[in-house]
Design a protein around this motif. Sequence first.
Motif, short mmCIF file in Angstrom:
data_model
loop_
_atom_site.label_atom_id
_atom_site.label_comp_id
_atom_site.label_asym_id
_atom_site.label_seq_id
_atom_site.Cartn_x
_atom_site.Cartn_y
_atom_site.Cartn_z
N PHE A 40 10.59 11.86 -38.51
CA PHE A 40 9.68 11.33 -37.69
C PHE A 40 8.50 12.39 -37.93
CE2 PHE A 40 12.80 8.72 -35.00
CZ PHE A 40 12.80 7.64 -35.82
N ILE A 41 7.49 12.21 -37.89
CA ILE A 41 6.31 13.08 -37.92
C ILE A 41 5.15 12.75 -36.84
CG2 ILE A 41 5.10 11.86 -40.04
CD1 ILE A 41 3.83 14.54 -40.93
N GLY A 42 4.88 13.51 -36.04
CA GLY A 42 3.74 13.03 -35.17
C GLY A 42 3.01 14.19 -34.79
N GLY A 43 1.96 13.95 -33.87
CA GLY A 43 1.01 14.75 -33.40
C GLY A 43 -0.37 14.26 -33.12
N GLU A 60 -10.06 11.55 -31.56
CA GLU A 60 -8.48 11.79 -31.94
C GLU A 60 -7.70 10.81 -31.19
OE1 GLU A 60 -8.06 15.84 -30.88
OE2 GLU A 60 -8.71 16.41 -32.87
N ALA A 61 -6.58 10.92 -31.57
CA ALA A 61 -5.69 10.07 -30.76
C ALA A 61 -4.24 10.74 -31.23
CB ALA A 61 -5.51 8.45 -31.31
N THR A 62 -3.18 10.48 -30.35
CA THR A 62 -1.75 10.91 -30.71
C THR A 62 -1.01 9.88 -31.65
OG1 THR A 62 -1.21 9.94 -28.48
CG2 THR A 62 -1.64 12.30 -28.67
N TYR A 63 -0.22 10.29 -32.27
CA TYR A 63 0.70 9.40 -33.28
C TYR A 63 2.06 9.89 -33.25
CZ TYR A 63 0.63 12.33 -37.29
OH TYR A 63 0.83 13.40 -38.34
N ARG A 64 2.90 8.96 -33.68
CA ARG A 64 4.29 9.21 -34.23
C ARG A 64 4.68 8.20 -35.01
NH1 ARG A 64 8.68 12.34 -32.37
NH2 ARG A 64 10.71 11.19 -32.37
#
Length: 476
Positions: A40-43, A60-64
């Motif tokens: 899993f990669i997020g940020g 910008e927005a957060t994601y995973r």
Amino acid sequence: MTVTRATPGWKVEGPVPGIPIVMLGNFDLGAHGYVVEEFFIGGTATRYAESLQGVHAAGEATYRTRIVVVRPSDPGAFSGTVVVEWMNVSGGGDGCPDWSFLHRQIMRTRSAFVAVSAQRVGIEEGGILGDAGFALKQVARERYATLEHPGDAFAFDIYSQVAEAVRNHASLLGGAEPQCVIAIGESQSAIFLTTYVNKIDALARVYDAFLVHGRGSRGAALDGEMGGSPRGSDADRGDLAAVMAALRQETTDPIHEARVPVITVQSETDVIGMYGFGARCDDGTNTRLWEIAGAAHFDTWGMIAAYEDDGTLPVERLAELGRPTDEPLGMTAEELINSGPQQHYVLMAALTHLERWARDGEPAPHAPLLATTGEANSVSLVRDDVGNVVGGVRTPWVDVPTAVLTGIGARGAGFTVLFGVTRPFDAETLARLYPGGVDEYVRKFEAAAQSAVANGHLLAEDVPEIVGVARASWLA
């Protein structure tokens, strides 16, 4: 080259225990010295907009999301090349069509492969033909419950951050160090990659080369809309014909120059049916356009044979797996779909040249374009006296044919419009073309294969298999 942001926007977790949801074939990669791991990669991801001053960050927005890594189990055997596929979501879930076409070359060169869930549909739901129930959260909700995608406007930066992680997070490759990172994607993914090359790559600078496979005339919009189709249009409601129409617009997005090497590989379907013709341009210092004669957007090799083809099958089995069918993957076509394997073999040659170009500076060969006539939306292909197209990347399947192979004219259910047509020659035509029977056919076929090798469009190591499959397919 190692790329690090002042403040990295990503964090990697994993490998995630259990079996990832991804189709890589019906063979054991472990038996071939490969490990399959999911991370899993997020940020925080950036979306982009364009103004008179150029492309710039616009929020910008957060994601995973998740990535699947296929790497040599022995880090010492790793070639240093990583192939990163923008997974295709047109069917409502993550697919790896270019892994299907290219895994043989990736495996035999001991390269690594990374599949990226770059778009929202692969995680949540949707797709060109509506909700098929194949999204990660639908198939394995508990495993993927924590994934979060803010929308396809952020997909470009998510894809960049994956490349950064590949270069900088040692555990992804089992401690091995990448030397060349190549971006690939087919169809909808290629449409997004077109925009990435033209508008994002100069800012991101994290990929060493691009293989853009099966694009239309336009790239995706920076807001994530494919082909420029408006939100709420028929193209968003599961109408494939409307999606194809959205690609046939006067405004086009050619890849006329690039920071790093780019090879665009097109089938007849892409050039005519998806109006890739409109984005044609001359090869540049870092760009090549290959249009494959007799190829369809997808074919029996990519959707059937590839899932069994681990590089060890006898040619008789390969011929059996690649034979024409009018019921691909449970869909019904009005004619036999395209069964020519040339796209598979030409793509392996393209990847080889692209890697050599990126690593050693040796440019890929040029290729003639498919012969066309007409203008604007009335463009059509020029055909020879047996019905196969003139021009383009030539292979023995069209130069020494046993059938008409085309990417145009398919009709049927679902995606079959993209699968082209095979029209086998009758016995009388075969006798006229090859009065010496199968031996004469194979002799001419092998000579044409060697000619394609000399032009750089097939690999010499594939010729024995190619010729063996041709013999095994005679009157099959």
